[in-house]
Design an enzyme around this catalytic site. Structure first.
Site, short mmCIF file in Angstrom:
data_model
loop_
_atom_site.label_atom_id
_atom_site.label_comp_id
_atom_site.label_asym_id
_atom_site.label_seq_id
_atom_site.Cartn_x
_atom_site.Cartn_y
_atom_site.Cartn_z
N GLU A 129 6.34 59.29 27.08
CA GLU A 129 7.61 59.77 26.57
C GLU A 129 8.58 60.09 27.70
O GLU A 129 8.18 60.57 28.75
CB GLU A 129 7.37 61.03 25.73
CG GLU A 129 6.71 60.69 24.42
CD GLU A 129 6.13 61.90 23.70
OE1 GLU A 129 5.88 61.77 22.49
OE2 GLU A 129 5.93 62.95 24.33
N CYS B 222 14.49 63.17 31.97
CA CYS B 222 13.22 63.78 32.35
C CYS B 222 12.14 62.70 32.31
O CYS B 222 11.83 62.15 31.25
CB CYS B 222 12.90 64.91 31.39
SG CYS B 222 11.37 65.74 31.76
N CYS C 156 -2.64 64.35 32.44
CA CYS C 156 -2.59 65.09 33.70
C CYS C 156 -4.00 65.53 34.04
O CYS C 156 -4.76 65.90 33.15
CB CYS C 156 -1.68 66.31 33.54
SG CYS C 156 -1.33 67.17 35.10
N CYS D 272 -3.20 73.37 33.38
CA CYS D 272 -2.46 74.63 33.25
C CYS D 272 -2.62 75.12 31.81
O CYS D 272 -2.43 74.34 30.87
CB CYS D 272 -1.00 74.41 33.62
SG CYS D 272 -0.84 73.76 35.30
N CYS E 230 0.11 74.61 28.97
CA CYS E 230 0.81 73.32 28.90
C CYS E 230 0.08 72.36 27.96
O CYS E 230 -1.12 72.16 28.09
CB CYS E 230 0.91 72.71 30.30
SG CYS E 230 1.57 71.04 30.31
N CYS F 132 9.89 71.27 27.23
CA CYS F 132 8.91 71.36 28.30
C CYS F 132 7.53 71.62 27.75
O CYS F 132 7.33 72.49 26.93
CB CYS F 132 9.20 72.54 29.22
SG CYS F 132 10.72 72.43 30.07
N1 SAH Z 1 3.30 68.66 36.46
C1 SAH Z 1 4.52 69.06 37.04
C2 SAH Z 1 5.68 68.44 36.31
C3 SAH Z 1 5.83 68.91 34.87
S1 SAH Z 1 7.30 69.83 34.79
C4 SAH Z 1 4.63 70.55 37.08
O1 SAH Z 1 3.78 71.21 36.49
O2 SAH Z 1 5.53 71.05 37.74
C5 SAH Z 1 7.27 70.61 33.29
C6 SAH Z 1 7.56 72.10 33.44
O3 SAH Z 1 7.37 72.70 32.17
C7 SAH Z 1 6.58 72.77 34.40
O4 SAH Z 1 7.20 73.82 35.07
C8 SAH Z 1 5.57 73.28 33.44
O5 SAH Z 1 4.81 74.31 34.01
C9 SAH Z 1 6.42 73.74 32.28
N2 SAH Z 1 5.69 73.88 31.02
C10 SAH Z 1 4.52 73.31 30.68
N3 SAH Z 1 4.16 73.68 29.44
C11 SAH Z 1 5.13 74.49 28.97
C12 SAH Z 1 5.35 75.18 27.72
N4 SAH Z 1 4.49 75.06 26.73
N5 SAH Z 1 6.47 75.91 27.59
C13 SAH Z 1 7.37 75.97 28.61
N6 SAH Z 1 7.23 75.34 29.78
C14 SAH Z 1 6.12 74.62 29.98
FE1 SF4 Z 2 -0.04 69.05 34.51
FE2 SF4 Z 2 1.16 70.50 32.63
FE3 SF4 Z 2 0.14 71.72 34.77
FE4 SF4 Z 2 2.34 70.20 35.05
S1 SF4 Z 2 2.17 72.07 33.86
S2 SF4 Z 2 0.52 70.19 36.37
S3 SF4 Z 2 1.92 68.58 33.52
S4 SF4 Z 2 -1.02 70.58 33.19
#
Ligand code: SAH
Ligand code: SF4
Length: 409
Positions: free
Chosen positions: A122, A135, A142, A146, A149, A380
């Protein structure tokens, strides 16, 4: 209400003839690699290679063509030969959704690499006053996990290639009209200030610094001044904190940096962003301080997801300010976007505002990111590919959660 429709090949400018083993892609090759590929194929003599590579570069990245037959300053015979040997087709658009707030989300299908299966990813376009941000995803799934996420719940399927990373930008440009029309006279291009995509962020699925080489290739092509021409100041790469590659990003790519910080103490960050166990806060902050070219006009963005009763106290805000001291920084507070099965909740609006005020008072810009495109799951952390598309019951549960606690701001 979100609009959603399937795109058929007739709708697109491309012929949907993706690259195959026999027809390797030209998109994603550096200028030098492009020239080498032409010579190696025996189609172009060495003395012409540089000139032909520049010609093709212009057609591919300035004019955005996806069919050799449109390259009218190249002889018909040569166009046909190129077409037999190489691919410049766009991948398939499976679905395009338009949110009530103008956000667009595309589902793209990329052909298999090696023995694998086709993959779907996406890409999201977010229009704002005076700018539009695309984006982009760097991986399918991944490897990191986290805990807040949604993408982190999906296993890594594979890295995207430079071609596939660029394809997301090029199709979005096709669909938004950012490439010149085919009948525009040669040389007439859409000027930078007239384009709908002014910025790109590597903030889609995946950890871009775990796919460093392909991301680097793609971003150097995206920022090439004689091609797609996005300024490096308008490209932001977001990482969860892969420290060695942060140094390399500064030295070898030179785009803007965003750090998914989310916690200011190692014990908590170990839980939220587990890569912290490998590269703890001290090492991460050291890499940030060393990032080349920082100034008040070129700041690092620190992303901080607001999780109720987890990381949202005023003590956290004060510690955040202390941690960032001396780094030109802005702090992006992201209201947590819920997804089915998560145990986290978004902080109350009042708490988020107090947190923002505390950070602001210390002199840091701390915008609260308004959730965009929630009705099409484009916000996000909500991106997840078709291979694990939501069951209807989950989708309804999610909608109920959003209405209950975190409606559109
Ligand atoms: N993997 C990279 C790029 C993804 S960026 C990274 O983690 O930086 C997407 C952003 O959205 C990151 O800052 C991530 O931590 C945040 N994110 C992930 N899940 C989310 C959620 N459920 N609500 C809000 N932000 C979230
Ligand atoms: Fe991977 Fe989501 Fe963590 Fe970014 S925030 S590194 S996409 S698991």
């Amino acid at each position: 209400m979100a609009l959603s429709f399937d795109i058929t090949s007739a709708d697109t400018r491309n012929a949907l003839r993706p690259a195959t083993k026999e027809k390797p892609p030209l998109i994603g090759l550096s200028r030098t690699e492009l020239a080498e590929a032409l010579v190696a194929s025996g189609i172009v003599p060495e003395r012409q290679a540089k000139m032909r590579a520049s010609q093709l570069w212009h057609w591919l990245y300035v004019r955005g063509v996806s069919d050799f037959s449109e390259m009218f300053n190249i002889s018909k015979d040569l166009r046909a030969t190129l077409d037999r040997r190489f691919s410049i087709a766009r991948p398939e658009i499976v679905e395009e959704q338009i949110s009530s707030d103008g956000t667009r989300k595309w589902l793209f299908r990329f052909p298999p690499r090696g023995a694998g299966r086709p993959v779907e990813i996406e890409t999201v376009y977010i229009p704002e006053e005076g700018r539009g941000t695309l984006c982009i995803s760097s991986q399918v799934g991944c490897t990191l996990t986290c805990s807040f996420c949604h993408t982190g719940t999906q296993k890594l399927v594979r890295n995207l290639t430079a071609e596939e990373i660029l394809a997301q930008l090029m199709i979005a440009r096709d669909r938004l009209g950012d490439f010149p029309d085919r009948d525009t006279p040669a040389g007439a291009i859409v000027p930078a200030e007239g384009r709908r995509i002014t910025n790109i962020v590597m903030m889609g699925m995946g950890e871009p610094l775990y796919n460093f080489e392909e991301v680097k290739k793609a971003l150097l092509i995206a920022s090439d001044g004689d091609g797609l021409s996005l300024s490096k100041r308008r490209i932001t790469l977001s990482t969860s904190g892969v420290v060695p590659e942060i140094y390399r990003t500064g030295d070898e790519i030179g785009v803007m940096l965003a750090i998914s910080l989310h916690a200011v103490r190692d014990d908590l960050r170990d839980m939220l962003v587990p890569i912290n166990k490998k590269y703890p806060l001290k090492d991460l902050m050291e890499a940030c301080r060393a990032y080349p070219g920082l100034s008040n006009a070129r700041r690092i963005t620190f992303e901080y997801v607001m999780l109720k009763d987890v990381n949202d106290s005023l003590a956290d805000a004060r510690e955040l300010v202390r941690l960032l001291r001396g780094i030109p920084a802005k702090i992006n507070l992201i209201p947590f976007n819920p997804w089915p099965g998560t145990n986290y909740q978004c902080s109350d609006w009042e708490t988020i505002e107090k947190f923002a005020d505390a950070v602001n008072a210390a002199g840091y810009a701390s915008p609260i990111r308004t959730p965009r495109g929630r009705d099409i799951l484009a916000a996000c952390g909500q991106l997840k590919s078709e291979s694990e598309r939501m069951k209807k019951s989950d989708r309804l549960a999610l909608e109920a959660m959003m209405i209950a606690g975190h409606g559109e701001a």
